[in-house]
Design a protein around this motif. Structure first.
Motif, mmCIF file in Angstrom:
data_model
loop_
_atom_site.group_PDB
_atom_site.id
_atom_site.type_symbol
_atom_site.label_atom_id
_atom_site.label_comp_id
_atom_site.label_asym_id
_atom_site.label_seq_id
_atom_site.Cartn_x
_atom_site.Cartn_y
_atom_site.Cartn_z
ATOM 1 N N ILE A 32 3.829 14.651 -38.948
ATOM 2 C CA ILE A 32 4.588 13.485 -39.418
ATOM 3 C C ILE A 32 4.913 13.703 -40.897
ATOM 4 N N ASN A 57 13.339 7.954 -38.710
ATOM 5 C CA ASN A 57 13.259 8.342 -37.298
ATOM 6 C C ASN A 57 14.578 8.218 -36.537
ATOM 7 N N SER A 61 17.551 3.106 -37.988
ATOM 8 C CA SER A 61 16.543 2.788 -39.008
ATOM 9 C C SER A 61 17.091 3.029 -40.410
ATOM 10 N N ARG A 211 9.827 2.808 -44.914
ATOM 11 C CA ARG A 211 9.734 3.650 -43.716
ATOM 12 C C ARG A 211 8.283 3.916 -43.315
ATOM 13 N N ASP A 212 7.335 3.708 -44.247
ATOM 14 C CA ASP A 212 5.949 4.086 -44.029
ATOM 15 C C ASP A 212 5.033 2.903 -44.321
ATOM 16 N N TRP A 213 5.260 1.804 -43.567
ATOM 17 C CA TRP A 213 4.430 0.598 -43.634
ATOM 18 C C TRP A 213 4.399 -0.059 -45.007
ATOM 19 N N HIS A 221 -0.194 -1.535 -49.583
ATOM 20 C CA HIS A 221 1.014 -2.017 -48.920
ATOM 21 C C HIS A 221 1.731 -2.999 -49.838
ATOM 22 N N ASN A 227 7.207 1.542 -39.211
ATOM 23 C CA ASN A 227 6.843 2.918 -38.871
ATOM 24 C C ASN A 227 8.135 3.644 -38.489
ATOM 25 N N TYR A 228 8.873 4.082 -39.492
ATOM 26 C CA TYR A 228 10.172 4.719 -39.296
ATOM 27 C C TYR A 228 10.163 6.165 -39.812
ATOM 28 N N ARG A 229 9.023 6.835 -39.770
ATOM 29 C CA ARG A 229 8.899 8.163 -40.357
ATOM 30 C C ARG A 229 9.517 9.242 -39.470
#
Length: 368
Positions: A32, A57, A61, A211-213, A221, A227-229
């Motif tokens: 990932i 991803n 997105s 893209r990563d929370w 955060h 979760n678009y990695r």
């Protein structure tokens, strides 16, 4: 049989490179994001003449996060076109904003700048022109309108990898440009993938977190993210294919030029137009024919695969009936939806195959 596209032929032509790249990721166990994705981001940003690229991803997105990074949210309006794949509109809806449509130009099938200003309201926050079929929209007047009204412009370049507008690459003109790497695209992954290019530091930073929370660093955060990695394998594959993209684009443009030449004067059909100052990369070669459906069936009967991009414009899709549009609201888009037929075009296509398609088009059109 002549296929609409031939991904097997593409893979065969670069098999050793692709296999080596995939095995390199498997050996690294960086599945990932990771080094391959980071390298692809740098290389694709340079290709697009942009400062940053943020891999995700999917192209959907990319659009979604670009809109969020531009501050688009509930109660806002975003102007776009109904002649596009539904993902353009879905991404707007994901933010809670309302899509507002304007019609397209009949020659290029891209956003008609003359229609934009009348669609602007106090709630309008952004414009999303779609670079349809591989040709960029008329960006200068769109950017002028946006500047006068303080609107963000986000380019939907999902079909326009390497396209140009007066020497400027797709994705480099608005605050962000969004690309899809769906396998059939001019630059396609071995699966799903997308990317945002931008020269805005703040836009890139926000999208990297989203893209990563929403993380600024692990377990910190800052934003409500997703979760678009991008997968590491897709980054590695795309690095290989990016090295071949210009060669593939030249082949597509050569096939399109031959189509144009051979179809000139063909009764009942109209070839796509490349506007002055634009480099069309022909993701789709969209012929227009008044008897489109009969022509498609005739071509299919002789073994020639064609596509429809797109037979129902978004404003007439059942899923978006809540927007309140009706048949007749966007007559140019509706006419293109009735008439456009996508002929086979892919880099590995031969000159003889192009000639066979044209002969079949002329025979089927004559028979109809």
């Amino acid at each position: 049989m002549i296929p609409f596209l031939d991904l097997k032929a593409q893979y065969a032509s670069i098999k050793d490179e692709i296999d080596d790249a995939v095995l390199r990721v498997l050996a690294s166990t960086r599945y990932i994001l990771g080094e391959e994705v980071e390298a692809f981001e740098r290389e694709f940003a340079a290709y697009c003449d942009s400062k940053h690229a943020v891999a995700v991803n999917t192209g959907t997105s990319a659009l979604h996060l670009s809109l969020l990074a531009a501050g688009i949210g509930p109660g806002d309006e975003v102007i776009t076109v109904p002649m596009t794949f539904v993902a353009t509109v879905s991404a707007i809806c994901y933010t809670g904003a309302r899509p507002v449509f304007v019609d397209i130009e009949p020659a290029t099938c891209t956003m008609d700048p003359a229609m934009v200003e009348a669609a602007i309201t106090p709630r309008t926050k952004a414009i999303v022109p779609v670079h349809l079929y591989g040709q960029m929209a008329d960006m200068d007047p769109i950017m002028d309108i946006a500047a006068r009204h303080g609107l963000a412009v986000i380019e939907d370049a999902c079909q326009a990898h390497g396209a140009e507008y007066h020497g400027r690459r797709s994705g480099s003109i608005g605050v962000a440009g969004c690309f899809s790497f769906y396998p059939g695209k001019n630059l396609g992954a071995c699966g799903e993938g997308g990317i945002v290019v931008t020269s805005s530091d703040s836009h890139a930073e926000a999208i990297r977190m989203l893209r990563d929370w929403g993380q600024s660093q692990r377990y910190h955060h800052v934003l409500k993210g997703f979760n678009y990695r991008m997968d590491g394998i897709q980054g590695a594959v795309l690095r290989v294919k990016l090295g071949h993209l210009e060669r593939w684009t030249r082949a597509r443009r050569s096939h399109a030029a031959l189509y144009d030449k051979l179809l000139a004067g063909s009764g009942g059909t109209t070839a796509p137009v490349q506007a002055h100052g634009r480099r069309h990369v022909y993701h789709i070669y969209a012929l227009r024919a008044s008897g489109r459906d009969r022509l498609r069936e005739g071509l299919r009967s002789v073994g020639i695969e064609c596509g429809l991009h797109y037979p129902i414009p978004v404003h007439l899709q059942e899923a978006h009936a809540d927007l309140g549009y009706r048949a007749g609201d966007f007559p140019v888009a509706e006419a293109v939806a009735r008439e456009a037929l996508s002929l086979p075009i892919f880099p590995e296509m031969t000159t003889d195959q192009v000639r066979q398609v044209v002969e079949a088009v002329e025979e089927c059109a004559y028979a109809a």
